[in-house]
Design an enzyme around this catalytic site. Structure first.
Site, PDB file in Angstrom:
ATOM      1  N   LYS A  80       0.842  -1.196   0.000  1.00  9.01           N
ATOM      2  CA  LYS A  80       0.000   0.000   0.000  1.00  9.01           C
ATOM      3  C   LYS A  80       0.877   1.247   0.000  1.00  9.01           C
ATOM      4  O   LYS A  80       1.862   1.314   0.747  1.00  9.01           O
ATOM      5  CB  LYS A  80      -0.903  -0.022   1.238  1.00  9.01           C
ATOM      6  CG  LYS A  80      -1.980   1.059   1.265  1.00  9.01           C
ATOM      7  CD  LYS A  80      -2.868   0.898   2.500  1.00  9.01           C
ATOM      8  CE  LYS A  80      -4.018   1.888   2.524  1.00  9.01           C
ATOM      9  NZ  LYS A  80      -4.876   1.716   3.724  1.00  9.01           N
ATOM     10  N   SER A 155      -9.908   1.328   2.678  1.00  9.46           N
ATOM     11  CA  SER A 155      -9.025   2.104   1.824  1.00  9.46           C
ATOM     12  C   SER A 155      -7.925   1.299   1.140  1.00  9.46           C
ATOM     13  O   SER A 155      -7.353   1.764   0.153  1.00  9.46           O
ATOM     14  CB  SER A 155      -8.374   3.208   2.651  1.00  9.46           C
ATOM     15  OG  SER A 155      -7.478   2.665   3.597  1.00  9.46           O
ATOM     16  N   SER A 179     -10.117  -0.904   6.946  1.00 14.13           N
ATOM     17  CA  SER A 179      -9.527  -0.664   5.623  1.00 14.13           C
ATOM     18  C   SER A 179      -8.757  -1.833   5.026  1.00 14.13           C
ATOM     19  O   SER A 179      -8.402  -1.787   3.858  1.00 14.13           O
ATOM     20  CB  SER A 179      -8.601   0.549   5.673  1.00 14.13           C
ATOM     21  OG  SER A 179      -9.339   1.734   5.560  1.00 14.13           O
TER      22      SER A 179
END
Lengths: 494, 86, 97
Positions: A80, A155, A179
């Site tokens: 990420k 996310s 997330s």
């Protein structure tokens, strides 16, 4: 699909150790897969082909020389874009950090490199991890490999979509209110939020510091366990890092659920959930019972206040953490006549609507006269939720619920209504507030052919029993995690 | 230091008073703000050395620059010194 | 909880964000809705419930007072949008006399 990209991490490791494939072959197969799939999925902000191949060749050289390699040797991983990588752009999917090259590595990144994981790319996300659909990326939305018209969740949508699309067997996300788990549920993979403090936050670009936690993503429970063991551990550079040993997940991984007490959270089985999610999750919980677990109902009476508390605590901490983006030391600058004008214009241009919304809520909640009614009161509710969990775990080993009230929704469907988006995380937020571990396991498809995730939760530092329960159910259900069906990636990339 | 006029001693004809008389009508209230430089080897929140006379920004690191993702760690010696000072 | 546009402008000033008029108007409604939802925290947890700031309580976590290497001189300002001679360049802060 190339057999090397269909394989899970443990399988790839076996092949590599037997010298049946090289790390370079594994890496090249995944880079080729990304080239095929990413034009459709958009999981990556940036791929790191050359660095990945260089690292793979180095691993192969060491293997040939009989030297040591790390615990994740040769395993491709989607990282990420919220974790700092020295000299490599780390954007948080924000215009304010679009060209930011950190001068240091996050502790997790350092550990991944020491473990010889191959970072194939920096994955897309909601800007600063604020969102549940990946639509808040300043650059582009990521799409769900099961239906390219739908969101992957967020996310950590990029890392999760990459793992679901077989771009990498492993992914790293971060989970502040769900997330990792919510996108894992929406994309049919495994996503884990470890105990707060088990994985270092040093180098994780902060959103809400008392809730943020790095977590593994994989298509098989043993793979997720392998990854968590590699990234966990005390870090003297993170004052909230728990001084404890790395949890041993493998010893009890195959121990089954016989004799375990599984509590089904009544408050998470009520209204607001889609019928498809309800029936698939209920069936999965029944299978746990059939495997020998004792299934009981439990209550978390204050869990319903979790979203309200979260949307005061997280924005408050966000408004403080994001005050650093002022156009002086790093990131975007928009010129202004005075320094204050420069800062205010930089922040207006640099942040997207959701980030501004949360900074504004947090600034308001912390401003004079409101602190007690909002931030302090939300922290009292947090105490009540922790007490609820303590009471539940007095009679249970793990808790179970759906991960998300619905399966993947269409792009744009909730973008205009922030509150409806926030409610995507209604079942996941309480674990963040309690600092306790939780994971999402794919347990079936709804009538539209979209994945449904079961959330399993355990007490603080209860990762061994959490993984054990998940592994037992994974073995029993033998879910095929390959995206398929109408509108899926399978129709456009072989 | 702040000097507050004492209203009870304020005569109606202040303009004719000498400087000494005027001063005598004020009560001095003195507060001291003392800045003490602790003799620590490093900064409060990071391990950068405290040395003077270097070029600008040479004793900086991701933590004291507030780089994204960095986290402060409190200097034990600074806490100990602060407690000793009371 | 209903905010006025003046409230929104005040908060935007505190947050140092130069919002446009359209943004102020949109945020007025959105923030009012979100805060109304968040207000539910007032329904439970009396004042005798202690607040929790961190779920895993750790106390007195310190670092030894031992110098660590700083960044190389050219790296400290390498990330800056404007730097000059090893310094961060910003608009004038102090007015001319």
């Amino acid at each position: 699909m190339h057999p090397l990209v269909a394989a899970d991490a443990v399988g790839l490791q076996r092949l590599l150790k037997a010298r049946e494939v090289s790390a370079t072959e594994i890496t090249q197969a995944h880079l080729d897969r990304i080239a095929d799939t990413d034009p459709h999925v958009s999981a990556f902000i940036r791929t790191l082909d050359q660095a990945a191949l260089d690292h793979a060749r180095d691993i192969d050289r060491r293997l040939s020389a009989g030297q040591e390699v790390g615990a994740l040797a040769g395993l491709p991983l989607a990282l990420k874009d919220i974790l700092c990588t020295k000299g490599v752009e780390t954007t948080c999917a924000s215009r304010v950090l679009q060209h930011y090259r950190p001068p240091y590595d996050a502790t997790v990144v350092r550990k991944l490199r020491q473990a010889d994981a191959i970072v194939v790319g920096k994955a897309n996300m909601d800007e600063f991890a604020m969102g549940s659909s990946c639509e808040n990326s300043a650059f582009f939305p990521t799409r769900n490999p099961w239906d390219l018209e739908r969101v992957p969740g967020g996310s950590s949508g990029g890392s999760v979509a990459a793992v679901a699309a077989n771009d990498a067997p492993l992914g790293i996300g971060t989970d502040t209110g769900g997330s990792v788990r919510q996108p894992a549920a929406l994309c049919g993979v495994i996503g884990v939020k470890p105990t707060y403090g088990l994985v270092s936050r040093f180098g994780l670009i902060a959103f809400a510091s008392s809730l943020d936690q790095v977590g593994p993503i994989a298509r098989a429970v043993p793979d997720a366990a392998l990854l968590l063991e590699a990234i966990a551990g005390h870090d003297p550079r993170d004052a909230t890092s728990i001084p404890t040993d790395v949890p041993d997940l493998h010893t009890t991984l195959e121990a089954g659920v016989e004799g375990l007490r599984v509590g089904v959270v009544s408050e998470f089985m009520g209204a607001g959930m889609s019928d498809g999610v309800r029936s698939v999750v209920t069936a999965a919980i029944d299978r746990l019972g059939a495997l020998g677990a004792e299934v009981v109902d439990v209550s978390l009476p204050h869990a319903g206040y979790g979203v309200s508390a979260y949307y005061l605590i997280a924005p408050s901490e966000c408004s403080s953490n994001l005050s650093r983006y002022d156009g002086v030391r790093y990131g975007l600058r928009v010129d202004g006549e005075t320094t204050e004008q420069m800062m205010a214009s930089t922040r207006d241009a640099g942040f997207g609507p959701e980030v501004k919304r949360r900074i504004m809520i947090g600034t308001y909640a912390l401003s004079a006269g409101y602190y007690d009614a909002y931030y302090a009161q939300a922290q009292r509710v947090r105490t009540l939720i922790i007490r609820d969990y303590e009471a539940a775990y007095a009679g249970c080993d793990v808790l179970a619920s759906p991960t998300s009230p619905t399966t993947a929704f269409k792009l744009g469907e909730r973008a205009a209504d922030p509150l409806s988006m926030y409610l995507s995380d209604v079942y996941t937020i309480p674990s963040n507030l309690a600092g306790a571990p939780a994971l999402s396991l794919p347990v079936g498809l709804d009538d539209d052919g979209l994945p449904v995730g079961l959330q399993l939760m355990a007490p603080v530092l209860g990762e061994p029993v959490l993984f054990r329960a998940a592994r037992a159910l994974e073995r029993e259900l033998a879910i095929d995690s390959t995206p398929r069906g109408n509108g899926s990636l399978a129709q456009v990339a072989a | 230091m702040s000097v507050t006029p004492d209203a009870s001693r304020q005569p109606a004809t202040a303009a004719r008073d000498s400087g000494v008389e005027q001063a005598s009508r004020f009560e001095a209230v003195i507060g001291l703000e003392v800045h003490v430089e602790l003799n620590t080897a490093t900064k409060m929140f990071c391990g950068c050395a405290i040395d003077f006379g270097g070029a600008p920004n040479v004793r900086t690191c991701p933590v004291c620059l507030g780089q994204p993702g960095s986290l402060p760690m409190i200097n034990a010696k600074a806490v100990e010194s602060a407690i000793r000072l009371g | 909880m209903s905010l006025t546009t003046d409230d929104v402008r005040h908060v935007a000033r505190l947050a140092r964000i130069a919002l446009s008029d359209q943004e102020v108007e949109a945020l007025r409604g959105e923030l009012s809705d979100i805060l109304a939802y968040a207000d539910k925290v007032g329904e439970v947890a009396a004042a005798d419930v202690p607040p929790t700031s961190h779920a895993y309580p750790l106390r007195n976590v310190y670092r030894d007072d031992t110098p660590q290497p700083s960044l190389p001189a050219d790296e400290a300002t390498a990330t800056a949008p404007q730097a000059e001679q090893g310094r961060f360049r910003v608009p004038r802060i102090v007015e001319e006399p």
